[in-house]
Design an enzyme around this catalytic site. Structure first.
Site, short mmCIF file in Angstrom:
data_model
loop_
_atom_site.label_atom_id
_atom_site.label_comp_id
_atom_site.label_asym_id
_atom_site.label_seq_id
_atom_site.Cartn_x
_atom_site.Cartn_y
_atom_site.Cartn_z
CD GLU A 14 6.41 -1.34 -6.07
OE1 GLU A 14 6.85 -0.40 -5.64
OE2 GLU A 14 5.04 -1.09 -6.46
NE ARG A 22 3.80 -0.83 -3.40
CZ ARG A 22 3.37 0.04 -2.64
NH1 ARG A 22 2.65 -0.33 -1.63
NH2 ARG A 22 3.52 1.27 -2.95
CB SER A 30 6.80 2.52 -8.51
OG SER A 30 6.23 3.68 -8.16
C1 LIG Z 1 1.01 3.80 -13.72
C2 LIG Z 1 0.76 2.69 -12.65
C3 LIG Z 1 1.08 3.31 -11.49
C4 LIG Z 1 0.86 2.39 -10.18
N1 LIG Z 1 1.06 3.21 -9.04
C5 LIG Z 1 1.03 2.25 -7.82
C6 LIG Z 1 0.94 2.83 -6.75
O1 LIG Z 1 0.97 3.86 -6.29
N2 LIG Z 1 1.03 1.82 -5.61
C7 LIG Z 1 1.15 0.48 -5.89
O2 LIG Z 1 1.10 -0.32 -4.72
N3 LIG Z 1 1.23 -0.07 -6.96
C8 LIG Z 1 0.96 0.66 -7.99
N4 LIG Z 1 1.15 0.12 -9.34
C9 LIG Z 1 1.24 -1.14 -9.48
C10 LIG Z 1 -0.29 -1.96 -9.24
O3 LIG Z 1 -0.37 -1.99 -8.18
C11 LIG Z 1 -0.03 -3.23 -10.01
O4 LIG Z 1 -0.02 -2.93 -11.49
C12 LIG Z 1 -1.42 -3.90 -9.92
O5 LIG Z 1 -1.93 -4.11 -8.51
C13 LIG Z 1 -1.29 -5.12 -10.65
O6 LIG Z 1 -2.64 -5.68 -10.70
P1 LIG Z 1 -3.50 -6.21 -12.01
O7 LIG Z 1 -4.54 -7.15 -11.35
O8 LIG Z 1 -3.59 -5.32 -13.02
O9 LIG Z 1 -2.17 -7.33 -12.54
P2 LIG Z 1 -1.99 -8.82 -12.47
O10 LIG Z 1 -0.63 -9.06 -13.15
O11 LIG Z 1 -3.39 -9.45 -12.98
O12 LIG Z 1 -1.76 -9.21 -10.89
C14 LIG Z 1 -0.75 -8.95 -10.13
C15 LIG Z 1 -0.43 -10.01 -9.71
O13 LIG Z 1 -1.60 -10.66 -8.65
C16 LIG Z 1 -1.72 -11.98 -8.84
N5 LIG Z 1 -3.15 -12.22 -8.96
C17 LIG Z 1 -3.97 -11.41 -9.80
N6 LIG Z 1 -5.34 -11.80 -9.54
C18 LIG Z 1 -5.27 -12.81 -8.30
C19 LIG Z 1 -6.16 -13.71 -7.44
N7 LIG Z 1 -7.34 -13.73 -7.97
N8 LIG Z 1 -5.60 -14.37 -6.42
C20 LIG Z 1 -4.41 -14.61 -6.28
N9 LIG Z 1 -3.42 -13.79 -6.85
C21 LIG Z 1 -3.85 -12.87 -8.01
C22 LIG Z 1 -1.26 -12.33 -10.10
O14 LIG Z 1 -0.89 -13.63 -10.13
C23 LIG Z 1 0.13 -11.38 -10.13
O15 LIG Z 1 1.17 -12.04 -9.60
C24 LIG Z 1 0.99 1.06 -10.35
C25 LIG Z 1 0.96 0.47 -11.63
C26 LIG Z 1 0.94 1.43 -12.90
C27 LIG Z 1 0.94 0.90 -14.29
#
Ligand SMILES: Cc1cc2nc3c(=O)[nH]c(=O)nc-3n(C[C@H](O)[C@H](O)[C@H](O)COP(=O)(O)OP(=O)(O)OC[C@H]3O[C@@H](n4cnc5c(N)ncnc54)[C@H](O)[C@@H]3O)c2cc1C
Length: 165
Positions: free
Chosen positions: A160, A39, A90
Site C-alpha cells: 500500500e 487506495r 499499513s
Molecule cells: C500511523 C499511520 C496510520 C495510517 N492509517 C491509515 C488508514 O487507516 N487508512 C488510510 O487510507 N491510510 C492510512 N495511513 C496512510 C495515510 O493516509 C498516508 O500516509 C497519507 O494519506 C499521506 O498523505 P501525506 O499528505 O502525509 O503524504 P504525501 O507523501 O505528501 O502525499 C501522499 C501522496 O499524495 C500526493 N500528493 C500530495 N499532495 C498532493 C496534491 N496537492 N495534489 C496531488 N497529489 C498530491 C503525493 O505526491 C504522494 O504521492 C496511515 C499512515 C500512518 C503513518
C-alpha cells in the site's frame, strides 16, 4: 490515494476537486471523474497533476456526538497501532478475503527484524522503524514478509505504501 478507515473514505465526501494539469491548466474533476477506488484515484495515475482545492460535502450532526465518535476512533487507533514508532501506516493493501496483518501474524512474523526495520509486535500490518532503519532494511523486510505469506497461504501481499526512487 482515497484514504479510508472504519467504513469511511474520502471518496464518500469529495464532491469535486480542482487541479493543475501538467501544463499548468486549471481543471475540475466532478465526483466520479476523480475515479476513486481502493487506495486510488485518478491522481495516482497522473502524478503530474496537483490538487489545489477540494470541495467536501459533510453531513450536519450533533457536535457533542461527533466529538465522542472522533475520540473513540482516535482511542481505537492508539490501542491497536504502534504510534510510538515511525511507520508509513499499513504497509500492505488488504488482500481480497483476508486481512494482511492477520496473515502476517499467523506466519509468526510479529517482531521479525531486518536491521532496525521490524514487523510491529503490536500490529503485524505495520512495519516500523525502531531507530536508524535504512530503506534497504525496509525493502528486505517487505520482501521477506511477502515471501513467507505467499508460501504459507498462497496470497501475494501488495504494497500500500509507495516506494519512490
Ligand atoms: C500511523 C499511520 C496510520 C495510517 N492509517 C491509515 C488508514 O487507516 N487508512 C488510510 O487510507 N491510510 C492510512 N495511513 C496512510 C495515510 O493516509 C498516508 O500516509 C497519507 O494519506 C499521506 O498523505 P501525506 O499528505 O502525509 O503524504 P504525501 O507523501 O505528501 O502525499 C501522499 C501522496 O499524495 C500526493 N500528493 C500530495 N499532495 C498532493 C496534491 N496537492 N495534489 C496531488 N497529489 C498530491 C503525493 O505526491 C504522494 O504521492 C496511515 C499512515 C500512518 C503513518
Amino acid at each position: 490515494m482515497n484514504a479510508g478507515a472504519y467504513d469511511g473514505q474520502m471518496a464518500l465526501i469529495v464532491r469535486r476537486t480542482e487541479y493543475l494539469d501538467g501544463e499548468g491548466n486549471l481543471c475540475m474533476a466532478e465526483g466520479p471523474e476523480n475515479a476513486f477506488g481502493y487506495r486510488k484515484s485518478i491522481f495516482r495515475d497522473h502524478p503530474e497533476w496537483t490538487i489545489v482545492r477540494a470541495e467536501l460535502e459533510l453531513a450536519e450532526g450533533d457536535p457533542a456526538a461527533i466529538l465522542l465518535k472522533m475520540n473513540d476512533l482516535a482511542q481505537r487507533r492508539r490501542e491497536k497501532q504502534p504510534l510510538n514508532y515511525p511507520s508509513a501506516g499499513s504497509t500492505f493493501k488488504r488482500p481480497e478475503g483476508h486481512f494482511a496483518g492477520q496473515l502476517i501474524e499467523q506466519c509468526g512474523l510479529k517482531g521479525l527484524s531486518v536491521g532496525a526495520a521490524q514487523v510491529s509486535e503490536k500490529h503485524a500490518g505495520f512495519l516500523i522503524n525502531r531507530g536508524g532503519a535504512t530503506c534497504a532494511d525496509m525493502l528486505k523486510l517487505i520482501e521477506t514478509v511477502q515471501n513467507r505469506v505467499r508460501e504459507a497461504f498462497g496470497v501475494q501481499l501488495e504494497c500500500e505504501v509507495r516506494i519512490i526512487g
